[in-house]
Enzyme design. Structure first.
Site, short mmCIF file in Angstrom:
data_model
loop_
_atom_site.label_atom_id
_atom_site.label_comp_id
_atom_site.label_asym_id
_atom_site.label_seq_id
_atom_site.Cartn_x
_atom_site.Cartn_y
_atom_site.Cartn_z
N HIS A 58 3.67 21.48 16.58
CA HIS A 58 4.03 22.75 15.95
C HIS A 58 2.75 23.57 15.87
O HIS A 58 1.67 23.01 15.71
CB HIS A 58 4.50 22.55 14.51
CG HIS A 58 5.70 21.67 14.34
ND1 HIS A 58 5.61 20.32 14.13
CD2 HIS A 58 7.01 21.97 14.29
CE1 HIS A 58 6.82 19.82 14.00
NE2 HIS A 58 7.70 20.79 14.09
N MET A 92 5.10 20.43 25.59
CA MET A 92 6.01 21.13 24.67
C MET A 92 5.26 21.60 23.42
O MET A 92 4.46 20.86 22.86
CB MET A 92 7.17 20.20 24.28
CG MET A 92 8.19 20.81 23.35
SD MET A 92 7.76 20.75 21.60
CE MET A 92 8.61 19.25 21.09
N LYS A 187 20.80 19.73 14.64
CA LYS A 187 20.77 18.70 13.59
C LYS A 187 21.86 19.06 12.59
O LYS A 187 22.02 20.24 12.27
CB LYS A 187 19.39 18.69 12.93
CG LYS A 187 19.19 17.55 11.93
CD LYS A 187 17.77 17.54 11.38
CE LYS A 187 17.55 16.36 10.45
NZ LYS A 187 16.19 16.32 9.87
N GLU A 221 18.29 15.05 19.84
CA GLU A 221 17.56 13.96 19.16
C GLU A 221 18.57 12.87 18.79
O GLU A 221 19.61 13.15 18.19
CB GLU A 221 16.85 14.47 17.91
CG GLU A 221 16.19 13.33 17.14
CD GLU A 221 15.26 13.79 16.03
OE1 GLU A 221 14.45 14.70 16.26
OE2 GLU A 221 15.36 13.21 14.93
N HIS A 224 19.65 12.69 15.13
CA HIS A 224 20.50 13.79 14.66
C HIS A 224 21.95 13.54 15.05
O HIS A 224 22.86 13.81 14.26
CB HIS A 224 19.99 15.12 15.21
CG HIS A 224 18.60 15.47 14.76
ND1 HIS A 224 17.95 16.61 15.17
CD2 HIS A 224 17.73 14.83 13.94
CE1 HIS A 224 16.74 16.65 14.62
NE2 HIS A 224 16.59 15.58 13.87
N ASP A 249 14.20 14.19 22.11
CA ASP A 249 13.48 13.56 21.00
C ASP A 249 14.01 12.14 20.82
O ASP A 249 15.15 11.93 20.39
CB ASP A 249 13.68 14.36 19.70
CG ASP A 249 12.75 15.56 19.61
OD1 ASP A 249 11.96 15.78 20.55
OD2 ASP A 249 12.79 16.26 18.58
N ASP A 259 17.90 11.08 6.87
CA ASP A 259 17.13 11.20 8.12
C ASP A 259 16.00 10.17 8.12
O ASP A 259 15.02 10.32 7.40
CB ASP A 259 16.56 12.62 8.17
CG ASP A 259 15.78 12.90 9.43
OD1 ASP A 259 15.78 12.04 10.34
OD2 ASP A 259 15.18 13.98 9.51
C1 GCO Z 1 13.35 16.81 12.09
C2 GCO Z 1 13.18 17.37 13.47
C3 GCO Z 1 11.79 17.83 13.77
C4 GCO Z 1 11.73 18.65 15.04
C5 GCO Z 1 10.40 19.26 15.19
C6 GCO Z 1 10.25 19.97 16.51
O1 GCO Z 1 14.36 16.17 11.87
O2 GCO Z 1 12.47 17.02 11.24
O3 GCO Z 1 13.59 16.40 14.38
O4 GCO Z 1 10.94 16.70 13.87
O5 GCO Z 1 12.01 17.88 16.16
O6 GCO Z 1 10.21 20.14 14.15
O7 GCO Z 1 10.76 21.20 16.45
MN MN Z 2 13.27 16.25 16.47
MN MN Z 3 14.67 14.75 13.40
#
Ligand code: GCO
Ligand code: MN
Ligand code: MN
Length: 378
Positions: A58, A92, A187, A221, A224, A249, A259
């Site tokens: 980030h 990325m 998510k 992900e 998610h 991811d 999570d």
């Molecule tokens: C989460 C997300 C983050 C994003 C990350 C990339 O659940 O917190 O998966 O880890 O992937 O902010 O944008």
């Molecule tokens: Mn993620």
């Molecule tokens: Mn995540």
């Protein structure tokens, strides 16, 4: 373990880690940080030593939000130097639109247009940073793009603002002549009660309403999908089917929990096997990106155990995929299933219908073979 072991990662395997993953300090809603701050300048050499290809970040994992322009440039220069020294890449980059309290009512979907504008400007700067670091993918995870009180914000307005924001960012990428693409990460919830566009399917439908759908794909992900009670393999397969798997991811998660961000392949062994099989069978050639956290119980050593194990597990599953294709019993079980299906009669008369009604598909046998392969019994 020899250096030639198939379980030893090398840059050619394309493994990447978010700076925020190994850098996670173990803070949770009930307890404070348990580990110190890990400098990106330390993460890069350590991950290189373990065989990774690169890192993702980030904006604020590298440059604090409060940094002056001069500070920012110095930080980026130092980071670029260490990347170069260790031949590490940044495929990325993403933007943090969730941590600062200004985003508590959303960023691109905030009710206040001033906040939305601030979010777009922050994301543009993150895009510039990504370009400087050579990133080909810009991930957008809308951590605060959601709601607890639907009376306060019509979700149709929120979706419209979301669209406007993403259109503005893609327009910026195109107008700057950058080749970067955007990957949206769905998510279902956390940190908001509900997040807008909660699944890969909803993201894909949304992408087709954007001004430049060809520049936008998804970043699914595993955790998610599982939080939503879905099968991540099917979600990723749908993205591949639409040529929209731009990034991924990798982590793990138990269904119906908070999570967890578990280490890839550590919980759902069969699920991880089918996910790796899908990726390896497809022509996805982007990074194998880990977005997970070391357990809160871990000290500094445990962090690198986590990183090493993430890559080793992926390679172990990949090895199992190769064994799946080489295993003659599994292959003949598959062959029997294939030929049974070819031999079956048409369903135009009662005899044909009854043949299909009565037949078995022999999936029990195949599933047990796969289970035993994964248990190391074959
Ligand atoms: C989460 C997300 C983050 C994003 C990350 C990339 O659940 O917190 O998966 O880890 O992937 O902010 O944008
Ligand atoms: Mn993620
Ligand atoms: Mn995540």
């Amino acid at each position: 373990m020899s250096i030639h072991s198939p379980l030893t990662p090398s840059p050619a395997d394309g493994f990447t880690f978010g700076l925020w993953t190994v850098g996670n300090r173990g803070r949770d809603p009930f307890g404070d940080a348990v580990r110190g701050v890990l400098s990106p300048l330390t993460v890069v050499p350590e991950l290189h030593k373990l065989g990774a290809y690169g890192v993702s970040l980030h904006d604020n994992d590298l440059v604090p939000m409060s940094a002056s322009l001069a500070e920012r440039d110095r930080i980026v220069r130092e980071f670029q130097a260490v990347l170069k020294d260790y031949h590490m890449h940044v495929p990325m980059v993403t933007v943090n639109l969730f941590y600062d309290p200004v985003f508590k009512d959303g960023a691109l979907t905030a009710r206040a247009s001033q906040v939305r504008q601030f979010a777009v400007d922050k994301a543009k700067k993150a895009i510039d940073l990504g370009e400087e670091l050579g990133a080909e993918i810009f991930v957008l995870w809308g951590g605060r793009e959601g709601a607890e009180v639907d009376a306060a914000k019509d979700p149709r307005d929120a979706l419209g603002w979301y669209r406007d924001g993403i259109n503005a960012l893609v327009e910026y990428i195109v107008s700057q002549g950058y080749s970067m693409c955007v990957a949206l990460e769905p998510k279902p919830n956390e940190p908001r009660g509900d997040l807008y566009l909660p699944t890969v399917g909803s993201m894909l439908a949304f992408i087709h309403t954007l001004d430049h759908p060809e520049k936008v794909g998804v970043n699914p992900e595993i955790a998610h999908a599982k939080m939503a009670g879905l099968n991540p393999v099917h979600e990723v397969a749908q993205a591949i089917d639409q040529n929209k798997l731009f990034h991924i991811d990798l982590n793990d998660q138990r269904i119906a929990r908070f999570d967890q961000d578990l280490r890839f392949g550590s919980d759902d062994i069969k699920g991880a096997f089918y996910l790796v099989k899908l990726l390896e069978d497809s022509d996805y050639n982007g990074p194998r990106h880990f977005d997970a956290h070391p357990y809160r119980s871990e000290d500094a050593k445990g962090v690198w155990d986590f990183a090493r194990a993430s890559m080793r597990s992926y390679l172990a599953y990949r090895e199992k995929v190769q064994q799946f294709y080489q295993d003659s019993e599994i292959q003949s079980a598959l062959e029997r299933i294939r030929s049974l299906n070819q031999e079956g009669p048409d369903l135009g008369n009662e005899e044909g219908l009854n043949w299909w009604r009565e037949r078995g598909y022999a999936y029990e046998e195949l599933d047990q073979l796969v289970t035993e392969l994964l248990l190391g019994l074959r």
